[in-house]
Structure formats: C-alpha cells, structure tokens
Write a protein that holds these residues in place. Sequence first.
Motif, mmCIF file in Angstrom:
data_model
loop_
_atom_site.group_PDB
_atom_site.id
_atom_site.type_symbol
_atom_site.label_atom_id
_atom_site.label_comp_id
_atom_site.label_asym_id
_atom_site.label_seq_id
_atom_site.Cartn_x
_atom_site.Cartn_y
_atom_site.Cartn_z
ATOM 1 N N ARG A 182 42.995 77.800 19.520
ATOM 2 C CA ARG A 182 42.361 76.481 19.576
ATOM 3 C C ARG A 182 42.128 76.057 21.019
ATOM 4 N NH1 ARG A 182 46.207 73.725 14.996
ATOM 5 N NH2 ARG A 182 45.486 75.073 13.305
ATOM 6 N N GLY A 183 41.219 75.094 21.196
ATOM 7 C CA GLY A 183 40.937 74.554 22.518
ATOM 8 C C GLY A 183 40.143 75.494 23.403
ATOM 9 N N GLN A 184 39.530 76.511 22.795
ATOM 10 C CA GLN A 184 38.770 77.505 23.555
ATOM 11 C C GLN A 184 37.313 77.583 23.101
ATOM 12 O OE1 GLN A 184 41.033 81.189 23.276
ATOM 13 N NE2 GLN A 184 42.939 80.028 23.324
ATOM 14 N N GLY A 185 36.871 76.569 22.355
ATOM 15 C CA GLY A 185 35.476 76.503 21.923
ATOM 16 C C GLY A 185 35.154 77.228 20.632
ATOM 17 N N ARG A 186 36.144 77.788 19.985
ATOM 18 C CA ARG A 186 35.865 78.542 18.756
ATOM 19 C C ARG A 186 35.520 77.624 17.589
ATOM 20 N NH1 ARG A 186 39.581 81.698 21.602
ATOM 21 N NH2 ARG A 186 38.604 83.652 22.191
ATOM 22 N N GLY A 187 36.213 76.498 17.482
ATOM 23 C CA GLY A 187 35.879 75.527 16.441
ATOM 24 C C GLY A 187 34.463 75.001 16.621
ATOM 25 N N GLU A 188 34.094 74.721 17.868
ATOM 26 C CA GLU A 188 32.733 74.267 18.171
ATOM 27 C C GLU A 188 31.707 75.320 17.769
ATOM 28 O OE1 GLU A 188 32.070 72.936 22.174
ATOM 29 O OE2 GLU A 188 33.864 71.673 22.147
ATOM 30 N N ALA A 189 31.979 76.572 18.117
ATOM 31 C CA ALA A 189 31.039 77.649 17.793
ATOM 32 C C ALA A 189 30.874 77.782 16.278
ATOM 33 C CB ALA A 189 31.521 78.974 18.393
ATOM 34 N N LEU A 224 44.321 61.768 10.521
ATOM 35 C CA LEU A 224 45.415 62.039 11.456
ATOM 36 C C LEU A 224 45.201 63.338 12.230
ATOM 37 C CD1 LEU A 224 48.446 60.936 9.252
ATOM 38 C CD2 LEU A 224 47.263 59.629 11.034
ATOM 39 N N ARG A 225 44.231 64.115 11.835
ATOM 40 C CA ARG A 225 43.899 65.354 12.559
ATOM 41 C C ARG A 225 42.902 65.004 13.665
ATOM 42 N NH1 ARG A 225 44.107 70.389 8.517
ATOM 43 N NH2 ARG A 225 45.840 69.631 7.279
ATOM 44 N N THR A 226 43.425 64.351 14.678
ATOM 45 C CA THR A 226 42.601 63.814 15.758
ATOM 46 C C THR A 226 41.700 64.861 16.409
ATOM 47 O OG1 THR A 226 44.287 62.134 16.123
ATOM 48 C CG2 THR A 226 42.657 62.426 17.865
ATOM 49 N N PRO A 227 42.190 66.051 16.747
ATOM 50 C CA PRO A 227 41.282 67.034 17.365
ATOM 51 C C PRO A 227 40.094 67.382 16.455
ATOM 52 C CG PRO A 227 43.558 67.708 17.685
ATOM 53 C CD PRO A 227 43.576 66.549 16.716
ATOM 54 N N ALA A 228 40.350 67.479 15.151
ATOM 55 C CA ALA A 228 39.260 67.793 14.219
ATOM 56 C C ALA A 228 38.268 66.638 14.150
ATOM 57 C CB ALA A 228 39.823 68.094 12.831
ATOM 58 N N VAL A 229 38.772 65.417 14.039
ATOM 59 C CA VAL A 229 37.902 64.242 13.981
ATOM 60 C C VAL A 229 37.048 64.168 15.250
ATOM 61 C CG1 VAL A 229 37.836 61.717 13.938
ATOM 62 C CG2 VAL A 229 39.402 62.945 12.422
ATOM 63 N N ASN A 230 37.659 64.400 16.400
ATOM 64 C CA ASN A 230 36.918 64.363 17.669
ATOM 65 C C ASN A 230 35.842 65.448 17.726
ATOM 66 O OD1 ASN A 230 38.394 62.165 18.544
ATOM 67 N ND2 ASN A 230 39.849 63.406 19.710
ATOM 68 N N TYR A 241 34.248 66.747 15.151
ATOM 69 C CA TYR A 241 33.159 66.351 14.258
ATOM 70 C C TYR A 241 32.319 65.229 14.874
ATOM 71 C CZ TYR A 241 35.819 69.127 10.927
ATOM 72 O OH TYR A 241 36.490 70.137 10.303
ATOM 73 N N LYS A 242 32.975 64.280 15.516
ATOM 74 C CA LYS A 242 32.235 63.183 16.162
ATOM 75 C C LYS A 242 31.359 63.711 17.296
ATOM 76 C CE LYS A 242 35.152 59.269 14.974
ATOM 77 N NZ LYS A 242 36.050 58.219 15.494
ATOM 78 N N LYS A 243 31.855 64.724 18.007
ATOM 79 C CA LYS A 243 31.085 65.342 19.096
ATOM 80 C C LYS A 243 29.760 65.903 18.580
ATOM 81 C CE LYS A 243 31.599 68.883 22.688
ATOM 82 N NZ LYS A 243 32.530 69.839 23.296
ATOM 83 N N PHE A 244 29.754 66.330 17.318
ATOM 84 C CA PHE A 244 28.553 66.900 16.707
ATOM 85 C C PHE A 244 27.756 65.860 15.924
ATOM 86 C CE2 PHE A 244 30.455 70.800 17.987
ATOM 87 C CZ PHE A 244 29.416 71.696 18.107
ATOM 88 N N GLY A 245 28.086 64.582 16.110
ATOM 89 C CA GLY A 245 27.288 63.519 15.513
ATOM 90 C C GLY A 245 27.757 63.012 14.168
ATOM 91 N N ARG A 269 26.704 63.068 8.532
ATOM 92 C CA ARG A 269 25.823 63.311 9.651
ATOM 93 C C ARG A 269 24.426 63.427 9.108
ATOM 94 N NH1 ARG A 269 23.463 67.696 12.617
ATOM 95 N NH2 ARG A 269 23.914 67.556 14.815
ATOM 96 N N GLY A 270 23.506 62.683 9.637
ATOM 97 C CA GLY A 270 22.105 62.843 9.244
ATOM 98 C C GLY A 270 21.587 64.162 9.774
ATOM 99 N N ASN A 271 20.584 64.680 9.167
ATOM 100 C CA ASN A 271 20.062 65.974 9.568
ATOM 101 C C ASN A 271 19.366 65.939 10.896
ATOM 102 O OD1 ASN A 271 19.406 68.653 9.556
ATOM 103 N ND2 ASN A 271 17.914 68.492 7.930
#
Length: 152
Positions: free
Chosen positions: A88-95, A119-125, A127-131, A150-152
């Motif tokens: 985690r924290g290495q961009g894999r979730g983002e990818a 309560l899963r703050t990193p996951a919520v953050n 998802y928010k980063k992706f809109g 998220r709208g398309n």
Amino acid sequence: MGSNGTVTELQRNSTNWTFVVDEIVKMEKKIFPKHESLARSFDEELKKKNSGLLYIQIHGQVVGYVMYAWPTSLSASITKLAVKENYRGQGRGEALLEAAIKKCRTRTVLRITLHVDPLRTPAVNLYKKFGFQVDTLIQEGDVNFSFLIRGN
C-alpha cells in the motif's frame, strides 16, 4: 513481471484462473471482516456475465485486485478493491481504480458507484481523489457504509 507489476485483466479461460482466484480469496480473508468478504463466493461472483477483475502480480504473487460490474446498462459499480498491506501507499490502489474506471467507461454508463466503510480513511481518500462523492450513509446493524457515487 517487473517489481512494480502491471494491471492485468483476469480472463475466464485463463490458465492461471485458479491461482489468481486462490490468491485473492486469501487476501479477502485477511483484509476484510467476514461480513464484507466474498471469499466463499468469489468464483461465482467472477463468473457473472457483467463483471470483471483486474489484478497486479509482483514476483509471482497477487498483491492487489479490483472487481467491477455493470448491474444495469446505465450504471457500473466497483465491487471490491484491495491491496496487500506491505504494498500500500505505492500507487497500486490508484492504478487498479483508474483501470477499473476505464473498463467501466467502455460501456455508456451514467454513473459509477461503490460502497466503503467510512472508517477506512485511506480508501475514502483514494475514491475522493478520483471524483467519488459521498451520496448516502447506510447503516446495517453495527456496520456503517458510505455509498459513493461518481458521474461518468
């Protein structure tokens, strides 16, 4: 595969289907509480017609995955996303999330949705980063979930 791994789509007729699914089931059991885990029904979930799975494999082990589905012709959903703790924290979730959003957009959907424990703050953050935005807070017994949209 290189040390960073690449996002790969799991094909239903793939020779490594069993290996990848077994690795993911192990991750499901370790990462998610029993009420959130698909470990018992993972194979059946993946065989559904309008669903897919992307994963990252590094040095022979699956280190992250994302499941997505098209429950209707107008919407898609991210049904699972997980990355092993030490990756985690290495961009894999983002990818993984970015690739899943691209797959969902291959159909003309108006929105992409997901559920997450607030309560899963990193996951919520992530998802928010992706809109994604919180639409509804759902409570099921002692468990809370944010319904993000998220709208398309």
